[in-house]
Scaffold this active site. Structure first.
Site, short mmCIF file in Angstrom:
data_model
loop_
_atom_site.label_atom_id
_atom_site.label_comp_id
_atom_site.label_asym_id
_atom_site.label_seq_id
_atom_site.Cartn_x
_atom_site.Cartn_y
_atom_site.Cartn_z
N ASP A 35 0.89 -1.41 -0.04
CA ASP A 35 0.03 -0.15 -0.09
C ASP A 35 0.81 1.24 0.17
O ASP A 35 2.21 1.29 0.31
CB ASP A 35 -0.89 0.02 0.94
CG ASP A 35 -1.99 -0.79 1.21
OD1 ASP A 35 -2.47 -1.25 0.05
OD2 ASP A 35 -2.67 -0.86 2.17
N LYS A 57 -3.48 3.03 -2.70
CA LYS A 57 -4.97 3.56 -2.38
C LYS A 57 -4.84 4.51 -1.60
O LYS A 57 -5.05 4.24 -0.36
CB LYS A 57 -5.74 2.41 -1.69
CG LYS A 57 -5.85 1.00 -2.67
CD LYS A 57 -6.87 0.29 -1.90
CE LYS A 57 -7.84 -0.36 -3.02
NZ LYS A 57 -8.66 0.62 -3.67
N MET A 170 -9.39 8.32 8.36
CA MET A 170 -9.77 9.22 6.91
C MET A 170 -10.76 10.19 7.05
O MET A 170 -11.69 10.24 6.28
CB MET A 170 -10.28 7.84 6.17
CG MET A 170 -9.39 6.65 5.64
SD MET A 170 -10.17 5.27 4.96
CE MET A 170 -10.80 4.39 6.42
N1 SAH Z 1 -5.09 -0.22 8.35
C1 SAH Z 1 -4.87 1.00 8.69
C2 SAH Z 1 -5.77 2.36 8.34
C3 SAH Z 1 -5.97 2.35 6.72
S1 SAH Z 1 -7.15 3.66 6.56
C4 SAH Z 1 -4.41 0.93 10.10
O1 SAH Z 1 -4.71 0.07 10.97
O2 SAH Z 1 -3.70 2.17 10.68
C5 SAH Z 1 -5.83 4.95 6.27
C6 SAH Z 1 -6.16 5.71 7.12
O3 SAH Z 1 -5.30 5.50 8.41
C7 SAH Z 1 -5.32 7.22 6.88
O4 SAH Z 1 -6.29 7.93 6.21
C8 SAH Z 1 -5.26 7.76 8.30
O5 SAH Z 1 -6.55 8.23 8.86
C9 SAH Z 1 -4.89 6.53 9.27
N2 SAH Z 1 -3.45 6.60 9.14
C10 SAH Z 1 -2.59 5.55 8.68
N3 SAH Z 1 -1.23 5.92 8.96
C11 SAH Z 1 -1.46 7.05 9.46
C12 SAH Z 1 -0.39 7.82 10.13
N4 SAH Z 1 0.92 7.44 10.16
N5 SAH Z 1 -0.49 9.13 10.70
C13 SAH Z 1 -1.92 9.41 10.94
N6 SAH Z 1 -2.99 8.60 10.45
C14 SAH Z 1 -2.66 7.46 9.81
#
Ligand code: SAH
Length: 257
Positions: A35, A57, A170
């Site tokens: 990803d 994505k 998100m």
């Molecule tokens: N599977 C991932 C989430 C995927 S959806 C998890 O468990 O973390 C993607 C969203 O995750 C982003 O839009 C944001 O809201 C959050 N996200 C992922 N990495 C991040 C980061 N390093 N800092 C802040 N938000 C993050």
């Protein structure tokens, strides 16, 4: 036929990867479907003989269709390749991991899930926010702030009354809309709130304030995706800005609360 590993890459920093994930990347992976959110430092751990394909994505940008990813994983596994599907955070938290495991099962391919630290818990922690804390809240709700694209709009008015910390993934691009709905649902405008962008990565930035002023702070600071929004009393425990509250001060504040 080999199995497909769905691996959670954690919130960003490479040293927040699990040992199991690091070992599979360094020793077993032949093809890695990664990803967009997975950082270059983590991809650097993949064994050099492996091929890395970015199947990004990211909200608002061109992305690889989910069906294509499903077909590709099945085809590669059937050819006997050790396939790693590398996803930000945890594969089963807003990561479409559930759909991918279903697609693999439908294609007769075995899947193994390697959990990762989810951003909604690890990113608030990076700025001193415990998502639960006995003194303030009895729970935490992880919720998506995105609607459309097959997602149903969360019931913001029910969430406003939940009494739990709200951790919104998100949601940063829609923060104005989300805040308006939560306030309309009865959440007091002065509820502490924070937003953290690129948590645990070198570009980490955050703002804190109240529910009512969060949208203005987010736009003044120019915070964009990926970002986590935290709403609830625990958000007041965040450091005032990155780095200006040492762990001892933070600990003292938490003890005094
Ligand atoms: N599977 C991932 C989430 C995927 S959806 C998890 O468990 O973390 C993607 C969203 O995750 C982003 O839009 C944001 O809201 C959050 N996200 C992922 N990495 C991040 C980061 N390093 N800092 C802040 N938000 C993050």
């Amino acid at each position: 036929m080999s199995k497909v590993y769905l691996i959670g890459a954690g919130p960003g920093a490479a040293d927040l990867l699990t040992l199991r994930a690091a070992k599979l990347l360094a020793e077993k992976a032949e093809i890695v479907l990664a990803d967009d959110l997975v950082s270059a430092d983590i991809l650097a751990l993949v064994r050099p003989e492996a091929r890395v394909l970015k199947v990004g994505k990211r909200g608002g940008r061109l992305s690889t269709p989910q069906d294509f990813i499903h077909r590709l994983m099945v085809r590669l596994a059937r050819r006997g390749k050790c396939v790693v599907r590398l996803k930000g955070g945890d594969p089963y938290v807003f990561g479409r991991g559930g759909e991918e495991v279903e697609a693999l099962a439908a294609g007769g391919v075995e899947a193994e899930v390697v959990p990762g630290l989810t951003a909604g818990i690890a990113v608030p922690a990076a700025v001193g926010i415990p998502v639960t804390h006995r003194a303030y809240t009895q729970g935490v709700t992880l919720v998506t702030g995105t609607s459309g694209d097959g997602c149903v709009e969360p019931n913001w008015s029910a969430l406003a009354k939940s009494g739990t910390t709200l951790v919104i993934y998100m949601g940063v691009a829609r923060v104005l809309n989300i805040v308006a709905r939560l306030i309309a649902g009865g959440l007091p405008p002065d509820t502490p709130a924070a937003a953290i962008a690129s948590g645990t990565l070198p570009g980490q930035r955050h703002v804190k304030g109240t529910l009512a002023d969060l949208p203005a702070r987010v736009s003044a600071e120019g915070l964009t995706s990926p970002a986590i929004i935290v709403i609830g009393q625990v958000a007041a425990l965040a450091a005032a800005s990155t780095g200006d509250l040492c762990p001892q001060d933070l600990a003292a504040r938490i003890c005094a609360a």
